[in-house]
Design a protein around this motif. Sequence first.
Motif, PDB file in Angstrom:
ATOM      1  N   GLY A 175      40.610 -21.885  13.768  1.00 57.62           N
ATOM      2  CA  GLY A 175      40.884 -21.571  12.367  1.00 57.62           C
ATOM      3  C   GLY A 175      42.143 -22.270  11.909  1.00 57.62           C
ATOM      4  O   GLY A 175      42.985 -22.640  12.722  1.00 57.62           O
ATOM      5  N   TRP A 176      42.243 -22.478  10.609  1.00 63.22           N
ATOM      6  CA  TRP A 176      43.438 -23.147  10.074  1.00 63.22           C
ATOM      7  C   TRP A 176      43.766 -22.616   8.702  1.00 63.22           C
ATOM      8  O   TRP A 176      42.911 -22.099   7.981  1.00 63.22           O
ATOM      9  N   GLU A 177      45.019 -22.751   8.375  1.00 64.77           N
ATOM     10  CA  GLU A 177      45.501 -22.382   7.037  1.00 64.77           C
ATOM     11  C   GLU A 177      46.582 -23.367   6.642  1.00 64.77           C
ATOM     12  O   GLU A 177      47.382 -23.784   7.479  1.00 64.77           O
ATOM     13  N   ILE A 214      46.439 -22.043  -1.493  1.00 63.43           N
ATOM     14  CA  ILE A 214      46.348 -21.566  -0.109  1.00 63.43           C
ATOM     15  C   ILE A 214      44.906 -21.778   0.312  1.00 63.43           C
ATOM     16  O   ILE A 214      43.985 -21.332  -0.381  1.00 63.43           O
ATOM     17  N   ASP A 235      42.154 -21.600   3.594  1.00 60.15           N
ATOM     18  CA  ASP A 235      41.895 -21.074   4.936  1.00 60.15           C
ATOM     19  C   ASP A 235      40.481 -21.408   5.366  1.00 60.15           C
ATOM     20  O   ASP A 235      39.575 -21.457   4.529  1.00 60.15           O
ATOM     21  N   CYS A 236      40.302 -21.565   6.655  1.00 60.03           N
ATOM     22  CA  CYS A 236      38.960 -21.777   7.183  1.00 60.03           C
ATOM     23  C   CYS A 236      38.921 -21.315   8.632  1.00 60.03           C
ATOM     24  O   CYS A 236      39.909 -21.488   9.370  1.00 60.03           O
ATOM     25  N   ILE A 287      49.122 -23.403   9.594  1.00 59.44           N
ATOM     26  CA  ILE A 287      48.872 -22.629  10.819  1.00 59.44           C
ATOM     27  C   ILE A 287      47.554 -23.114  11.420  1.00 59.44           C
ATOM     28  O   ILE A 287      46.531 -23.166  10.723  1.00 59.44           O
ATOM     29  N   LEU A 288      47.594 -23.464  12.667  1.00 57.39           N
ATOM     30  CA  LEU A 288      46.376 -23.801  13.405  1.00 57.39           C
ATOM     31  C   LEU A 288      46.218 -22.760  14.503  1.00 57.39           C
ATOM     32  O   LEU A 288      47.164 -22.460  15.222  1.00 57.39           O
ATOM     33  N   VAL A 289      45.011 -22.232  14.634  1.00 59.38           N
ATOM     34  CA  VAL A 289      44.763 -21.155  15.582  1.00 59.38           C
ATOM     35  C   VAL A 289      43.646 -21.585  16.527  1.00 59.38           C
ATOM     36  O   VAL A 289      42.631 -22.133  16.085  1.00 59.38           O
TER      37      VAL A 289
END
Lengths: 343, 232
Positions: free
Chosen positions: A70-72, A113, A115-116, A152-154
Amino acid sequence: MLKRSICFLYLSIFLLSLSIMVISCSIDNPPTNTISSIAVICLEPKTCWGVVGQNFTVNINISDVVDLYGWEFKLSWNATILDTVEVLEGPFLKNGGNTYFTSKINNTLGYMIVDCTLLGNVYGVNGSGTLTTIKFYVKTFGECQLDLYDTILVNSAEQPIEHIAIDGYYYTLVRDVAIIDLTASSTCVNVTVENQGTCTETFNVSVYFTRLGDPLIGTQTITLNKGENATLSFIWSPPIPGLYEIRAEASILWGEADTLDNVYTIVIQIGRSISSSNNQYESIHSSHYFAFAMFILGLIVLVPKAFNKNGKTQTTVIHISGSKLLLAENVWQHLIRQLRNLQ
Amino acid sequence: MISVIILSFLTLCAPVSRSVDDVTWVVMYGEVKNYGLAPAFGWCSVYAQVKGWARAFVAWMPAGGPSIPEIINFYVALLNKTLMVELNYQNNDLYVEGIWDVYNVIYIFQPGTAPGNYTLDIELLMDDSHGILSVTGGWADFNVNIRDLDLIAGVVKYYKVTFGAPIRIGDVSSPDKGVPDGYVNIWDLVHTAKAYGLRPGAKYDFHLFSMDFNLDYIIDVGDLATIGANIE
């Protein structure tokens, strides 16, 4: 002696074991590359431009990522210059399966913003690709930073992925070419064109005269750098003596800011001159002069300031709504003679 | 005379400005530990505007698990009418009094098929029962005391109290996996997405109820959309 042999045997076994351990350790832990690649999230192109009233697109790309689940990111811009039209999900994360994508756009404050995330208990995506495509609308001239922040990279273990984020830059392209001067004689038309925009332009310059129904004298293509100007010469042969309107046109560029100065018009007399012996056209009927005198008389009434107060004949230029009326010296002399005859 | 007028004006204005600024919001998640005297699994969640309204539910299953593996049932108590929501009331950190409905929730899985193949049966056990949810011990413990039910007790896992702006729904995780951090962002989205398609309570995983915002017994796109709408 037996004791020494046993000691030697034990020592040999110990050394052999040690060798095996060292070898196995080196197999278990192969030498790792000390230069580990770090993920980079950035705008592509890094410097982008647009034209007022038009849209342009920019991608948010990622490179060298491992196990991206996921990323934001947040992106800010100058809201007086740009509006966001749409934000679309890029193809990169879809390589890992179904995704959920969401974006919030605030065009008043100039930020978004986005997100995905992948869905379900799946592994993340490796490699490089496009996360998002953003379409902006250019409201006005200006330049601003496209600030990529709070990225943010998750990964699939819900742990952060180390990365760096690189901002982008935007500027509004000013495309503006102009014809800044136009002179003509019976053989040649000189057109001075200038690039008043911010980038090199290639465009056509065409010159017409009106007497024979807008025949084209010629067209030349020219490339000018920012701020540069040049004078182009067009050779022509007026078919008969008379009053000619010469019109030069610079082709209108896509997205050009100011198109009013792309056309320049002058009026020129081609014909017999009393004082001039080298004029090619001697046989001009006096009625033409009379009609012309009436026309000029009207101009005198309308634009008295255009005349020199001491009564000297001279080349006079009268600006009317951006066009230039050029009257040659010999025309004035003929005009004054005609007026005297009338008296 | 002027001072009297000013005082009167301030007296009139003061309650209005206070009522706007002093709205208090509460979120609390907790884990059920006991049902009556017996140990139990479960989850409790409260979202409330103090002195206003509350959304609260508690889901629990007595320890020991289902006797038939393919059939899983547990209980859900849902607050359907708020009578009182207070902070620091009668030695309670949080006090929610209201009318509750209690349901028996049954998942029936088809043997030998994927976990997605199930039937969900929800039957009403108790309608409009008076009950109190209270948090005590410095936001450490909670009790749900519904008439004609044994006491449901547990420990608080997370709580947040704010003044002014409402607490955004969707804060369920952070870089510290599964621990809310007060913000709704990608951590919450990823944490919920990882549970996509799962059924809260079906495998003793009652904590999934923290992500089932619409309480439809499945983590789906509706729950992701709730988070997406509250990302800040």
